[in-house]
Design an enzyme around this catalytic site. Structure first.
Site, PDB file in Angstrom:
ATOM      1  N   ARG A  57       0.827  -1.212   0.000  1.00 45.77           N
ATOM      2  CA  ARG A  57       0.000   0.000   0.000  1.00 45.77           C
ATOM      3  C   ARG A  57       0.863   1.265   0.000  1.00 45.77           C
ATOM      4  O   ARG A  57       0.475   2.280  -0.579  1.00 45.77           O
ATOM      5  CB  ARG A  57      -0.934   0.000   1.215  1.00 45.77           C
ATOM      6  CG  ARG A  57      -2.147  -0.900   1.006  1.00 45.77           C
ATOM      7  CD  ARG A  57      -3.096  -0.851   2.184  1.00 45.77           C
ATOM      8  NE  ARG A  57      -4.346  -1.548   1.854  1.00 45.77           N
ATOM      9  CZ  ARG A  57      -5.321  -1.773   2.721  1.00 45.77           C
ATOM     10  NH1 ARG A  57      -5.206  -1.365   3.982  1.00 45.77           N
ATOM     11  NH2 ARG A  57      -6.415  -2.392   2.341  1.00 45.77           N
ATOM     12  N   LYS A  90     -18.626 -18.056   2.043  1.00 51.37           N
ATOM     13  CA  LYS A  90     -20.059 -17.989   2.334  1.00 51.37           C
ATOM     14  C   LYS A  90     -20.850 -17.169   1.328  1.00 51.37           C
ATOM     15  O   LYS A  90     -20.455 -16.060   0.986  1.00 51.37           O
ATOM     16  CB  LYS A  90     -20.245 -17.332   3.703  1.00 51.37           C
ATOM     17  CG  LYS A  90     -19.680 -18.152   4.837  1.00 51.37           C
ATOM     18  CD  LYS A  90     -19.975 -17.480   6.137  1.00 51.37           C
ATOM     19  CE  LYS A  90     -19.632 -18.415   7.301  1.00 51.37           C
ATOM     20  NZ  LYS A  90     -19.825 -17.743   8.579  1.00 51.37           N
TER      21      LYS A  90
HETATM   22  C1  3PG Z   1      -8.741  -1.813   5.106  1.00 47.06           C
HETATM   23  O1  3PG Z   1      -7.632  -2.259   5.414  1.00 47.06           O
HETATM   24  O2  3PG Z   1      -9.649  -2.531   4.655  1.00 47.06           O
HETATM   25  C2  3PG Z   1      -8.956  -0.337   5.231  1.00 47.06           C
HETATM   26  O3  3PG Z   1      -7.792   0.307   5.624  1.00 47.06           O
HETATM   27  C3  3PG Z   1     -10.096  -0.030   6.145  1.00 47.06           C
HETATM   28  O4  3PG Z   1      -9.827  -0.473   7.450  1.00 47.06           O
HETATM   29  P1  3PG Z   1     -11.047  -0.763   8.458  1.00 47.06           P
HETATM   30  O5  3PG Z   1     -11.736  -1.982   7.916  1.00 47.06           O
HETATM   31  O6  3PG Z   1     -10.439  -0.946   9.802  1.00 47.06           O
HETATM   32  O7  3PG Z   1     -11.961   0.451   8.389  1.00 47.06           O
END
Ligand code: 3PG
Ligand code: MG
Length: 397
Positions: free
Chosen positions: A37, A197
């Site tokens: 990322r 699922k």
């Molecule tokens: C992820 O990794 O899916 C995003 O950064 C969002 O994180 P979260 O699901 O904790 O909001």
């Protein structure tokens, strides 16, 4: 993408740019375990810095309930420095005096990473006072965090109502790839939906049936569809209470002229473990003690032949228990076929979702797909046809 303002529409020189990135990366022993990322957003960071903007990084990490050293972005900021090849300063808070002092010290082209936005509960509440405290630190807001765009939080959405808002380069690339995959794709389009699922993927199946020409179903959720067709699935993962729902999905697909592709054979074992003794059976011959752990060779051939006759592929979810050898074979072979067709210019291939990316990485296919999203929940919600708050706020009204 004329409907979004981008970095082409703004002069960032000398401006304080609040850049929302998704630095929510996997950590191990206090270090970044996978920098994908960060690598994706480095382009945007470098571009703004090169143009003389002051880059102020905003992100969450994990799901802390208030300040928590375990979820500090400090080690992540160090990885941002090594990936971009530039110094990255760090402020121990994302609002207030510490953040302000960090911003005041910046010169054009500098990069400052602020501490985890989720250390303040105003972030997830999208609290106007917290939005205002963040907004004070910048002149404009650039959102480069598609993977967090399904959250209507202060730093992912709220700021877009307060400051001039722009899509970053990663957001732009993501929206562009997704548009090519589903909004205005080259037809025919196939989708692969896998995973455990159907109960978690009903919205997804519903939206895809309306949009794609062929829907290939894999993973344990295929077992529920096989059961819906009256087949025995033995001890396989299967949502027996949802066979009626699975039948409805099949009927809806038929009425919308969407071809459904289900496995015709399976790799079965009696233990759920790597290298458990296994055999290939027709889906009509699954024994009472058998567990379906992957699609079989005829099913792989069937999927590959679909890929050869379509022009676009959207993929979410692996075929089998891909984390255990040899039950990764179906996923790996289909990934390889999709990668080859893409490289040959015959297929546009877009994939996303946590497990899917792990499976494609393991298969060595990621770099040969047209686009692999690092987004999990956001990718899924987008495929479900839902509006993402962090994207909607960027649209030119
Ligand atoms: C992820 O990794 O899916 C995003 O950064 C969002 O994180 P979260 O699901 O904790 O909001
Ligand atoms: Mg998530």
């Amino acid at each position: 993408m004329p409907s979004f303002r981008t970095l082409d529409d703004v002069d960032v020189k000398n401006k304080r740019v609040l850049l929302r990135v998704d630095l929510n990366v996997p950590m191990e022993n206090g270090k970044v375990a996978d920098a994908t990322r960060i690598e994706r957003v480095a382009t945007t960071i470098n571009e703004i810095a090169d143009k003389g903007g002051k880059v102020i990084l905003l992100s969450h990490l994990g799901r802390p309930k208030g300040p928590d050293p375990k979820h500090s972005l400090k080690p992540v900021a160090m990885t941002v420095a090594s990936v971009t090849g530039r110094p990255v300063a760090f402020a121990e808070d994302c609002v207030g005096e510490k953040a302000q002092a960090g911003v005041n010290a910046m010169r054009p082209g500098d990069i400052l990473c602020l501490e985890n936005t989720r250390f303040h509960n105003g972030e997830e509440k999208n609290d106007p006072a917290f939005v205002a405290a963040l907004a004070k630190l910048g002149d404009l807001w650039v959102n480069d965090a598609f993977s967090a765009a399904h959250r209507a939080h202060a730093s992912t959405e709220g700021l877009g109502h307060t400051l001039p808002a722009y899509a970053g380069r990663t957001m732009q690339a993501e929206l562009d790839a997704l548009a090519k995959a589903l909004e205005a794709p080259q037809r025919p389009v196939a989708a692969i939906v896998g995973g455990a699922k159907i109960s978690t993927k009903l919205d997804l199946l519903g939206n895809l049936i309306a949009k794609v020409d062929v829907l290939i179903i894999g993973g344990a959720m295929a077992n529920t569809f096989l059961a819906a067709q009256g087949k025995k699935v033995g001890k396989s993962l299967c949502e027996h209470d949802l066979v009626g729902t699975a039948r409805d999905v099949l009927a809806k697909a038929k009425s919308r002229n969407c071809e459904i592709v289900l496995p015709v054979d399976a790799v079965v074992a009696q233990k759920f473990e790597a290298n458990a003794p296994s055999r290939v059976v027709s889906v009509d011959d699954v024994g009472d003690a058998d567990m379906i752990l992957d699609i079989g060779p005829r099913s792989i051939e069937q999927v590959v032949s679909v890929l050869a006759r379509v022009k676009t592929l959207v993929w979410n979810g692996p075929f089998g228990a891909f984390e255990m050898e040899p039950f990764d074979t179906g996923t790996v072979e289909v990934a390889e076929a999709a990668a080859e067709l893409t490289t040959a210019g015959k297929l546009v291939s877009v994939a996303g979702g946590g497990d899917t990316v792990a499976a494609l990485n393991a298969a060595g296919a990621t770099g040969r797909f047209s686009y692999v999203s690092t987004a999990g929940g956001a990718f899924l919600e987008w495929l479900e046809g839902k509006a993402l708050p962090g994207v909607e706020v960027l649209r030119v009204k």
